[in-house]
Motif scaffolding. Structure first.
Motif, PDB file in Angstrom:
ATOM      1  N   GLN A  41       2.976 -11.732  -1.221  1.00 18.04           N
ATOM      2  CA  GLN A  41       2.540 -10.900  -0.104  1.00 18.04           C
ATOM      3  C   GLN A  41       3.229 -11.264   1.198  1.00 18.04           C
ATOM      4  N   VAL A  42       4.026 -12.311   1.202  1.00 16.03           N
ATOM      5  CA  VAL A  42       4.783 -12.665   2.411  1.00 16.03           C
ATOM      6  C   VAL A  42       5.950 -11.719   2.634  1.00 16.03           C
ATOM      7  N   TYR A  43       6.320 -10.928   1.610  1.00 13.83           N
ATOM      8  CA  TYR A  43       7.508 -10.076   1.703  1.00 13.83           C
ATOM      9  C   TYR A  43       7.165  -8.680   2.203  1.00 13.83           C
ATOM     10  N   ARG A  44       7.957  -8.213   3.164  1.00 16.29           N
ATOM     11  CA  ARG A  44       7.776  -6.866   3.704  1.00 16.29           C
ATOM     12  C   ARG A  44       8.243  -5.825   2.693  1.00 16.29           C
ATOM     13  N   GLY A  45       7.560  -4.701   2.681  1.00 17.14           N
ATOM     14  CA  GLY A  45       7.943  -3.614   1.797  1.00 17.14           C
ATOM     15  C   GLY A  45       7.442  -3.769   0.380  1.00 17.14           C
ATOM     16  N   MET A  46       6.791  -4.883   0.078  1.00 15.91           N
ATOM     17  CA  MET A  46       6.214  -5.114  -1.244  1.00 15.91           C
ATOM     18  C   MET A  46       4.698  -5.094  -1.076  1.00 15.91           C
ATOM     19  N   ASP A  47       4.148  -3.911  -1.115  1.00 19.03           N
ATOM     20  CA  ASP A  47       2.746  -3.719  -0.775  1.00 19.03           C
ATOM     21  C   ASP A  47       1.882  -3.383  -1.987  1.00 19.03           C
ATOM     22  N   VAL A  48       2.250  -2.320  -2.679  1.00 18.76           N
ATOM     23  CA  VAL A  48       1.448  -1.858  -3.811  1.00 18.76           C
ATOM     24  C   VAL A  48       1.456  -2.893  -4.932  1.00 18.76           C
ATOM     25  N   GLY A  49       2.639  -3.370  -5.290  1.00 17.94           N
ATOM     26  CA  GLY A  49       2.771  -4.288  -6.418  1.00 17.94           C
ATOM     27  C   GLY A  49       2.195  -5.660  -6.183  1.00 17.94           C
ATOM     28  N   THR A  50       2.025  -6.048  -4.916  1.00 18.14           N
ATOM     29  CA  THR A  50       1.426  -7.348  -4.608  1.00 18.14           C
ATOM     30  C   THR A  50      -0.058  -7.221  -4.252  1.00 18.14           C
ATOM     31  N   ALA A  51      -0.574  -6.003  -4.295  1.00 23.48           N
ATOM     32  CA  ALA A  51      -1.998  -5.744  -4.021  1.00 23.48           C
ATOM     33  C   ALA A  51      -2.409  -6.173  -2.618  1.00 23.48           C
ATOM     34  N   LYS A  52      -1.521  -5.933  -1.646  1.00 24.07           N
ATOM     35  CA  LYS A  52      -1.936  -6.164  -0.267  1.00 24.07           C
ATOM     36  C   LYS A  52      -3.077  -5.204   0.077  1.00 24.07           C
ATOM     37  N   VAL A  53      -4.070  -5.710   0.773  1.00 27.63           N
ATOM     38  CA  VAL A  53      -5.166  -4.837   1.187  1.00 27.63           C
ATOM     39  C   VAL A  53      -4.652  -3.918   2.283  1.00 27.63           C
ATOM     40  N   PRO A  54      -4.714  -2.599   2.088  1.00 30.71           N
ATOM     41  CA  PRO A  54      -4.241  -1.682   3.145  1.00 30.71           C
ATOM     42  C   PRO A  54      -5.031  -1.881   4.435  1.00 30.71           C
ATOM     43  N   LEU A  55      -4.400  -1.581   5.543  1.00 31.71           N
ATOM     44  CA  LEU A  55      -5.022  -1.791   6.842  1.00 31.71           C
ATOM     45  C   LEU A  55      -6.380  -1.105   6.939  1.00 31.71           C
ATOM     46  N   HIS A  56      -6.474   0.118   6.415  1.00 34.39           N
ATOM     47  CA  HIS A  56      -7.725   0.874   6.534  1.00 34.39           C
ATOM     48  C   HIS A  56      -8.848   0.263   5.707  1.00 34.39           C
ATOM     49  N   ALA A  57      -8.493  -0.572   4.705  1.00 32.59           N
ATOM     50  CA  ALA A  57      -9.507  -1.170   3.831  1.00 32.59           C
ATOM     51  C   ALA A  57      -9.921  -2.567   4.273  1.00 32.59           C
ATOM     52  N   ARG A  58      -9.327  -3.060   5.357  1.00 32.55           N
ATOM     53  CA  ARG A  58      -9.647  -4.428   5.797  1.00 32.55           C
ATOM     54  C   ARG A  58     -10.913  -4.495   6.640  1.00 32.55           C
ATOM     55  N   GLN A  59     -11.486  -3.351   6.949  1.00 29.32           N
ATOM     56  CA  GLN A  59     -12.770  -3.255   7.655  1.00 29.32           C
ATOM     57  C   GLN A  59     -12.759  -4.028   8.982  1.00 29.32           C
ATOM     58  N   GLY A  60     -11.602  -4.005   9.627  1.00 26.40           N
ATOM     59  CA  GLY A  60     -11.493  -4.659  10.919  1.00 26.40           C
ATOM     60  C   GLY A  60     -11.277  -6.158  10.868  1.00 26.40           C
ATOM     61  N   VAL A  61     -11.204  -6.725   9.668  1.00 28.29           N
ATOM     62  CA  VAL A  61     -11.010  -8.170   9.529  1.00 28.29           C
ATOM     63  C   VAL A  61      -9.509  -8.486   9.618  1.00 28.29           C
ATOM     64  N   PRO A  62      -9.083  -9.306  10.572  1.00 28.33           N
ATOM     65  CA  PRO A  62      -7.664  -9.668  10.647  1.00 28.33           C
ATOM     66  C   PRO A  62      -7.208 -10.422   9.402  1.00 28.33           C
ATOM     67  N   HIS A  63      -6.016 -10.078   8.922  1.00 23.50           N
ATOM     68  CA  HIS A  63      -5.391 -10.745   7.782  1.00 23.50           C
ATOM     69  C   HIS A  63      -4.084 -11.388   8.250  1.00 23.50           C
ATOM     70  N   HIS A  64      -3.868 -12.620   7.852  1.00 24.97           N
ATOM     71  CA  HIS A  64      -2.699 -13.379   8.277  1.00 24.97           C
ATOM     72  C   HIS A  64      -1.806 -13.734   7.088  1.00 24.97           C
ATOM     73  N   LEU A  65      -0.567 -14.086   7.396  1.00 27.81           N
ATOM     74  CA  LEU A  65       0.432 -14.547   6.417  1.00 27.81           C
ATOM     75  C   LEU A  65       0.881 -13.436   5.474  1.00 27.81           C
ATOM     76  N   LEU A  66       0.866 -12.206   5.982  1.00 23.60           N
ATOM     77  CA  LEU A  66       1.411 -11.052   5.271  1.00 23.60           C
ATOM     78  C   LEU A  66       2.698 -10.612   5.966  1.00 23.60           C
ATOM     79  N   ASP A  67       3.641 -10.059   5.179  1.00 28.62           N
ATOM     80  CA  ASP A  67       4.836  -9.410   5.753  1.00 28.62           C
ATOM     81  C   ASP A  67       5.606 -10.339   6.688  1.00 28.62           C
ATOM     82  N   LEU A  68       5.854 -11.546   6.245  1.00 29.08           N
ATOM     83  CA  LEU A  68       6.531 -12.533   7.092  1.00 29.08           C
ATOM     84  C   LEU A  68       8.045 -12.421   7.050  1.00 29.08           C
ATOM     85  N   VAL A  69       8.620 -12.049   5.897  1.00 29.84           N
ATOM     86  CA  VAL A  69      10.077 -12.023   5.740  1.00 29.84           C
ATOM     87  C   VAL A  69      10.487 -10.831   4.882  1.00 29.84           C
TER      88      VAL A  69
END
Length: 324
Positions: A41-69
């Motif tokens: 999940q640190v990789y940008r553009g790899m969202d669906v296959g890594t099961a990143k929680v979409p922004l709208h599903a995070r219920q306002g909870v900040p998520h860190h260490l995503l999309d770093l490189v």
């Protein structure tokens, strides 16, 4: 357990057990924020296959260490630890509870222990040589090469986990013949944080069915399109990021080596195998407090209260330190 250290709550376990949903629910109750402990999940553009929680599903909870490189940038566990330590310190200063959520065992262990990553240097030329060897001879031959020089690491890595097998061979050559298995101290001693790990699990047949449904949902959410976009940008299976499950199989389809149906079946099979390795990894740590999900994949109320009790104690300590 040392409650005088900075606290970090960890939600661990295999893929498809609902760790992300639980992490969000806990963060909302415990004034916390989520840190992803997923090496893909640190990789940008790899969202669906890594099961990143979409922004709208995070219920306002900040998520860190995503999309770093970007996917073609090397990112090691040492890089992740540096980033995680910075986030944890910032959260503590703001009176927030860090909730580390994920299934990458080494990332979790690096939070729970003070591992030494000094020996894990890079050897780009050696890595490329082994990548070419993999392309020419296949995963089984690559794994056999590792078994000759580092049997303990080869034993814990599946032959299909070519990303980590490649890394182990690179570390061996970069260290002048010092194997990856000698790079870390695996004894349970405790580290710089007060950590409590809650592990989610469910009966194996139910878990495998959840895996299959999860892969089907990823395909419905556009996994094939996501991999195609990465492929069109020139990201090939020679990159460590593209060895992630879901990506390497669909890249084989795009390269004309199999049908789409065969690729999807391979994703499901490789994910089930990965789940077994995750369970084996986490079960070796006696500190993990296991929580058995009900047949519907839910956490029982008594177990949720057990987690909340620990989290509330941690949060109280953090907020008390902020007031001092």
């Amino acid at each position: 357990m040392n409650e005088h250290k900075p606290p970090v709550l960890c939600i661990v376990g295999p893929t498809a057990t609902g760790k992300s949903d639980l992490g969000i629910a806990l963060a909302k109750i415990l004034n916390g924020e989520v840190l992803s402990a997923d090496s893909m999940q640190v990789y940008r553009g790899m969202d669906v296959g890594t099961a990143k929680v979409p922004l709208h599903a995070r219920q306002g909870v900040p998520h860190h260490l995503l999309d770093l490189v970007e996917p073609d940038v090397r990112f090691t566990v040492a890089d992740w630890v540096t980033a995680a330590d910075e986030v944890i310190a910032a959260l503590h200063r703001r009176g927030k509870l860090p909730i580390v959520v994920g299934g990458t065992g080494l990332y979790i262990r690096a939070i729970c222990e003070d591992l030494d990553f000094g020996a894990a240097t890079e050897a780009p030329e050696a890595r490329q040589r082994w990548v070419r060897y993999l392309e020419a001879h296949g995963a089984e031959a690559l794994h056999a090469a590792l078994a000759k020089v580092d049997p303990p690491t080869a034993q814990r890595l599946h032959p299909n986990d070519t990303r980590r097998v490649l890394r182990a061979l690179e570390v061996y050559e970069a260290g002048g013949g010092r194997p990856l298995s000698a790079s870390y101290d695996w004894r349970v001693k405790g580290g710089r944080y007060w950590t409590v790990q809650f592990g989610l699990t469910v009966d194996r047949p139910i878990l495998y069915e959840r895996v299959n449904r999860r892969v089907d949902a990823m395909m419905a959410d556009g996994l094939a399109s996501e991999v195609t976009r990465l492929w069109e940008r020139g990201y090939s299976r020679s990159l460590p990021a593209m060895q992630a499950i879901g990506y390497k199989e669909l890249l084989a389809w795009l390269d004309g080596e199999c049908s789409l149906a065969e690729a999807v079946a391979a994703v499901k099979q490789n994910t089930r195998r990965f789940v077994k390795r995750q369970l084996s990894w986490f079960r070796r740590d006696p500190r993990v407090e296991w929580i058995e999900l009900d047949p519907e994949g839910r956490v029982e109320d008594a177990d949720l209260q057990r987690i909340l009790s620990v989290g509330q104690r941690m949060l109280a300590g953090i907020q008390s330190a902020c007031r001092e």
